[in-house]
Write an enzyme that holds these catalytic residues in place. Structure first.
Site, short mmCIF file in Angstrom:
data_model
loop_
_atom_site.label_atom_id
_atom_site.label_comp_id
_atom_site.label_asym_id
_atom_site.label_seq_id
_atom_site.Cartn_x
_atom_site.Cartn_y
_atom_site.Cartn_z
N CYS A 1 0.74 -1.07 0.12
CA CYS A 1 -0.01 -0.03 -0.24
C CYS A 1 0.87 1.25 0.05
O CYS A 1 2.10 1.14 -0.05
CB CYS A 1 -0.88 0.15 1.40
SG CYS A 1 0.07 0.16 2.98
N GLU B 1 0.54 -0.37 16.34
CA GLU B 1 -0.11 0.85 16.15
C GLU B 1 -0.97 1.28 17.17
O GLU B 1 -1.14 2.37 17.47
CB GLU B 1 -0.89 0.38 14.90
CG GLU B 1 -1.74 1.55 14.59
CD GLU B 1 -2.82 1.16 13.26
OE1 GLU B 1 -3.74 2.00 13.10
OE2 GLU B 1 -2.45 0.35 12.75
N THR C 1 -6.05 0.85 12.07
CA THR C 1 -6.48 1.07 10.47
C THR C 1 -6.40 -0.28 9.78
O THR C 1 -6.67 -0.21 8.71
CB THR C 1 -5.22 2.14 9.94
OG1 THR C 1 -3.91 1.29 10.08
CG2 THR C 1 -5.06 3.27 10.70
N ASN D 1 -3.06 -6.86 9.08
CA ASN D 1 -3.76 -6.76 7.75
C ASN D 1 -3.69 -8.28 7.06
O ASN D 1 -4.73 -8.69 6.61
CB ASN D 1 -3.52 -5.59 6.97
CG ASN D 1 -2.22 -5.83 6.20
OD1 ASN D 1 -2.29 -6.42 5.11
ND2 ASN D 1 -1.18 -5.52 6.39
N SER E 1 1.89 -5.22 3.41
CA SER E 1 3.28 -5.19 3.62
C SER E 1 4.09 -6.09 2.89
O SER E 1 5.46 -6.38 3.49
CB SER E 1 3.80 -5.19 5.31
OG SER E 1 3.03 -6.19 5.88
#
Length: 316
Positions: free
Chosen positions: A12, A126, A167, A227, A269
């Site tokens: 991303c 995070e 996120t 993610n 990632s």
């Protein structure tokens, strides 16, 4: 055996930016460059940068005076940021701008003394960084992971309450938690724009489309990648056999030998070279040419800090 590729998949904009910051810093300043935490959660990326002179640390005290320090894409708390400021260090911030957006929401609530609730996974860097933006003792900051957690909260003022999210969460799971928050606290205020980032949402949408056609789904991503884990979980919820793999070497022929169609995706990632290696491995097991599904086009780019905006080839 058919091979289908999710679209979009892989890097991303935030990951691209974070890796570029480390690469450009190495090119301009030379090794060593210190990075607090893994710059992104991918073993291949981290190992590659380590070989080039990046040193990954967890404590600012591990960084010598006068060194270059980079904060990872996951962001850091104000306490970590202040500790770095107190040292003789040159600091570059690779925090994803979409994580910074959530940091600003928390900091705003802290300044106002309003209590805030973060939806996220305890222990994730995070989450630690985002929780660490709140400092007002008159208010409060709470972490919830599930709808059940919501009903255990004890807030001071239900009339001045806001929520934010990590996120990289499951869109479906987060929706359930938000529903519980709105039932428990009817006046709670959410972010003006969804905190779950575009890349997380797009990749979950893409793996949903992939799982509708594939018998087995392979998700390329490291075990500590939030993610990537969510992508594997989503495929499993749709009734598919799904595996989270670091690279092609993890694939066992038994996983795919009876599959008519194998789907492949990658977390935000995970670099594309790992996907290409997976395709090559599947072709060894009898797979055909890989076919990419239709999906959302992503054109978002996040700039690196101006001090690092250099054509790396010029300094090699």
């Amino acid at each position: 055996m058919q091979i289908l590729l999710a679209n979009p998949r892989g890097f991303c904009a935030g990951v691209d930016r974070a890796i570029s910051i480390v690469e450009n810093a190495l090119a301009i300043y030379g090794a060593p460059i210190y990075v607090r935490h893994e710059v992104v959660h991918n073993r291949y990326v981290v190992d590659s940068l380590r070989k080039r002179g990046a040193i990954f640390i967890e404590q600012i005290s591990e960084v010598p005076d006068g060194a270059i320090l980079i904060f990872s894409a996951h962001g850091v708390s104000q306490a970590v940021r202040n500790e770095a400021k107190s040292r003789d260090l040159t600091v570059f911030d690779a925090t994803c701008p979409l994580v910074t957006k959530v940091h600003m929401e928390v900091a705003r609530a802290s300044r106002r003394g309003e209590e805030s609730i973060l939806i996220g996974h305890a222990g994730h860097p995070e989450v630690e960084g985002t929780m660490g933006q709140y400092s007002n003792p008159e208010g409060g900051m709470f972490l919830v992971e599930s709808p059940e957690d919501v009903w255990t909260l004890n807030v001071k003022n239900e009339g001045k309450l806001s929520f934010m999210t990590q996120t990289t969460l499951s869109v479906d799971d987060t929706s359930d938690v938000i529903d519980a928050l709105r039932k428990r606290f009817p006046k709670i205020v959410g972010p003006r724009k969804d905190d779950i980032c575009y890349a997380t949402t797009n990749r979950q949408e893409a793996v949903r489309a992939l799982a509708e056609q594939a018998d087995v789904v392979l998700v390329v991503g490291s075990k500590n990648s939030s993610n990537s884990n969510r992508l594997a979980e989503l495929a499993q919820r749709m009734g598919r056999t799904a595996f989270l793999i670091d690279d092609a070497a993890d694939i066992q022929e038994a996983w795919v030998k009876d599959a008519a169609c194998v789907g492949v995706t990658a977390g935000a990632s995970a670099p594309d070279i790992l996907v290409q290696n997976v395709i090559a491995r599947l072709r060894e097991f009898g797979g055909g040419e890989a076919v990419t599904l239709e999906g959302r086009e992503e054109n978002i780019v996040f700039e690196v800090p101006k001090e690092l905006r250099v054509d790396v080839r010029e300094v090699e």
